[in-house]
Design an enzyme around this catalytic site. Structure first.
Site, PDB file in Angstrom:
ATOM      1  CG  PHE A 118      -2.109   0.991   1.342  1.00  0.00           C
ATOM      2  CD1 PHE A 118      -3.279   0.677   0.680  1.00  0.00           C
ATOM      3  CD2 PHE A 118      -1.745   2.096   1.609  1.00  0.00           C
ATOM      4  CE1 PHE A 118      -4.512   1.515   0.618  1.00  0.00           C
ATOM      5  CE2 PHE A 118      -2.930   3.215   1.787  1.00  0.00           C
ATOM      6  CZ  PHE A 118      -4.198   2.658   1.188  1.00  0.00           C
ATOM      7  CG  ASP A 126      -0.614  -2.014   6.923  1.00  0.00           C
ATOM      8  OD1 ASP A 126      -1.671  -2.444   7.518  1.00  0.00           O
ATOM      9  OD2 ASP A 126      -0.541  -1.236   6.547  1.00  0.00           O
ATOM     10  CE1 TYR A 149      -9.717   3.241   6.538  1.00  0.00           C
ATOM     11  CE2 TYR A 149      -8.818   4.342   8.104  1.00  0.00           C
ATOM     12  CZ  TYR A 149      -8.917   3.958   6.909  1.00  0.00           C
ATOM     13  OH  TYR A 149      -7.495   4.355   6.157  1.00  0.00           O
ATOM     14  CE  LYS A 150      -8.395   0.250   4.771  1.00  0.00           C
ATOM     15  NZ  LYS A 150      -6.903   0.244   4.498  1.00  0.00           N
ATOM     16  NE  ARG A 167     -10.379  -2.369  -2.793  1.00  0.00           N
ATOM     17  CZ  ARG A 167      -9.759  -1.986  -1.811  1.00  0.00           C
ATOM     18  NH1 ARG A 167      -8.561  -2.454  -1.464  1.00  0.00           N
ATOM     19  NH2 ARG A 167     -10.408  -0.944  -1.216  1.00  0.00           N
TER      20      ARG A 167
HETATM   21  C1  LIG Z   1      -6.088   1.472   4.209  1.00  0.00           C
HETATM   22  C2  LIG Z   1      -4.662   1.149   4.470  1.00  0.00           C
HETATM   23  C3  LIG Z   1      -3.960   2.100   5.058  1.00  0.00           C
HETATM   24  C4  LIG Z   1      -4.590   3.282   5.763  1.00  0.00           C
HETATM   25  O1  LIG Z   1      -3.615   4.009   6.359  1.00  0.00           O
HETATM   26  P1  LIG Z   1      -4.203   5.308   7.132  1.00  0.00           P
HETATM   27  O2  LIG Z   1      -2.809   6.090   7.528  1.00  0.00           O
HETATM   28  O3  LIG Z   1      -4.757   4.760   8.192  1.00  0.00           O
HETATM   29  O4  LIG Z   1      -4.997   6.062   6.630  1.00  0.00           O
HETATM   30  C5  LIG Z   1      -2.484   1.802   5.219  1.00  0.00           C
HETATM   31  N1  LIG Z   1      -2.006   0.686   4.801  1.00  0.00           N
HETATM   32  C6  LIG Z   1      -2.677  -0.354   4.228  1.00  0.00           C
HETATM   33  C7  LIG Z   1      -2.136  -1.707   3.622  1.00  0.00           C
HETATM   34  C8  LIG Z   1      -4.118  -0.153   3.809  1.00  0.00           C
HETATM   35  O5  LIG Z   1      -4.720  -1.064   3.349  1.00  0.00           O
END
Ligand SMILES: *Cc1c(COP(=O)(O)O)cnc(C)c1O
Length: 411
Positions: free
Chosen positions: A124, A196, A221-222, A370
């Site tokens: 990500f 992560d 939030y997921k 997705r």
């Molecule tokens: C959704 C997501 C994030 C989001 O990061 P924030 O800093 O909380 O906005 C980070 N890493 C991954 C792999 C994600 O899927």
């Protein structure tokens, strides 16, 4: 598989009653819980209570009276068993991005003489960006981001690597890593691991302690359904606590912030990783959302997640009108997260046409639609509906309508 047999799967689903604990709009098939979880009814109640009784009536006394000040730890401890962490190692705070920064800096400090952060090139982006930020702050003598493909990680694990930072489930493809094996490989090479859990926490069992993980971050939030911008969490194994100081030295991470001493003294244990004042509304929302997990086992959640994704993939594969889609998500259950990613050159327009017809999915550049499956509220009927609407969109070629080419800021 016929629609009838999918109805049978819903009737036999022990998690099915949980759906009633969510507010889901009528006529909508929500398949984006891996981006923003749906609204648990308990969250609305908790927020009303926090606003009316706590903030509205008790005002500042609420920090003590309603234990607002303890929320980062209280909510962290509510998350801990869901990711296989014993108490005292997890706090709820900040965003994943900020937590990555604190932990990457910690990892470099714990491995003096090593300077490489190893990650996956298709991780990500924010994970990579935070490592790049640290690299430019510290200079390449002390910190260098190295990326490899999923297959090239083991080869890239040399004696320069301080920490291997990986996302357990890839956000684009839904491919899941073997956390235990990769953690072991990193340790064998003398490196630490930072996992992560953005696409795993709340969707499947995670065994941080049992896999001997050093550090982890995850999302509120997921799959935890804590609401838009809900705070994230951070895990640091007991054995690494108090050895080094994290760089974002705010007063909430001070040993006694209310001493108002001009000199920073780090707090004991994982509480040192707190920074500024917690967002109480977001934490209360997440706390209420987590209460839905009290009555379920994560292995039951995982079983349902796998059944949903498997059913969806099988149905897509058997439809002649859907042959143009390439499924990027692994068929093998051990290698699959809780989403199915279908690639198509017109993925953006197709995702917009689906959303227009009540199938809420998302698009990930350059060419992925997705479909995220949240086992707490998605049904097998949602699988049937999504596939039949997708067939309709493809057969009718409705996605070719120019209105489906217009891109908003968030996709
Ligand atoms: C959704 C997501 C994030 C989001 O990061 P924030 O800093 O909380 O906005 C980070 N890493 C991954 C792999 C994600 O899927």
């Amino acid at each position: 598989m016929s629609t009838n047999s999918l109805e049978a799967l819903d009737s036999a689903d022990a998690l099915a009653p949980l759906r009633a604990q969510f507010d889901l709009p009528a006529g909508v098939t929500y398949l984006d819980g891996n981006s923003l979880g749906a609204l648990p009814r308990a969250v609305r109640e908790a927020l009303n209570q926090t606003v009316d009784t706590e903030w509205g009536s008790d005002l500042i006394a609420s920090w003590n009276k309603h234990r607002w000040i303890d929320l980062p730890v209280t909510v962290g401890e509510a998350i801990a068993p869901l990711v296989g962490a014993a108490p005292g190692q997890l706090v709820c705070c900040d965003s994943i991005s900020v937590n990555l920064f604190k932990l990457l800096a910690t990892a470099l400090a714990l491995r003096p003489g090593r300077r490489v952060i190893l990650s996956q090139g298709d991780n990500f982006p924010t994970d990579l960006y935070m490592a790049q930020g640290l690299e430019s702050l510290l200079g390449q003598q002390r910190c260098e981001l190295r990326t490899a493909s999923s297959d090239g990680l083991l080869e890239a694990l040399d004696s320069d690597v301080a920490v291997m930072m990986l996302t357990e489930v890839n956000f684009r493809t839904g491919e899941k890593h073997d956390m235990r094996a990769l953690t072991q490989a990193a340790h064998d090479a003398g490196a630490l691991v930072l996992w992560d859990l953005a696409h795993s926490a709340g969707a499947m069992p995670v065994a941080l302690d049992a896999c001997n993980v050093d550090m982890a971050v995850g999302c509120g939030y997921k799959f935890f359904n804590g609401g838009p911008g809900a705070p994230a969490f951070l895990y640091l194994a007991k054995r690494h606590q108090n050895a080094v100081q994290q760089p974002l030295t705010g007063w909430m991470g001070h040993r006694n912030g209310f001493e108002f001493s001009p000199q920073y003294t780090p707090g004991v244990g994982v509480s040192q990783y707190l920074g500024g004042t917690p967002g109480v509304l977001g934490m209360r929302a997440l706390q209420a959302a987590l209460s839905l997990f009290e009555s379920v086992s994560m292995s039951a959640v995982r079983d349902k997640s796998l059944a949903l994704t498997e059913t969806f993939m099988a149905r897509v594969a058997e439809q002649p009108s859907l042959v143009a889609f390439k499924c990027l998500t692994p068929v093998s259950p051990e290698q699959r997260g809780s989403q199915v990613s279908l690639a198509h050159p017109e993925a953006f327009a197709i995702s917009q046409a689906l959303i227009d017809r009540g199938i809420i999915v998302d698009f990930r550049a350059p060419d992925i639609v997705r479909f995220g499956f949240a086992p707490l509220y998605n049904r097998f009927a949602d699988v049937a509906k999504a596939v039949s609407v997708l067939e309709d969109v493809m057969e009718s070629r409705h996605y070719e309508d120019p209105k489906y080419q217009v891109r908003a800021k968030v996709t």
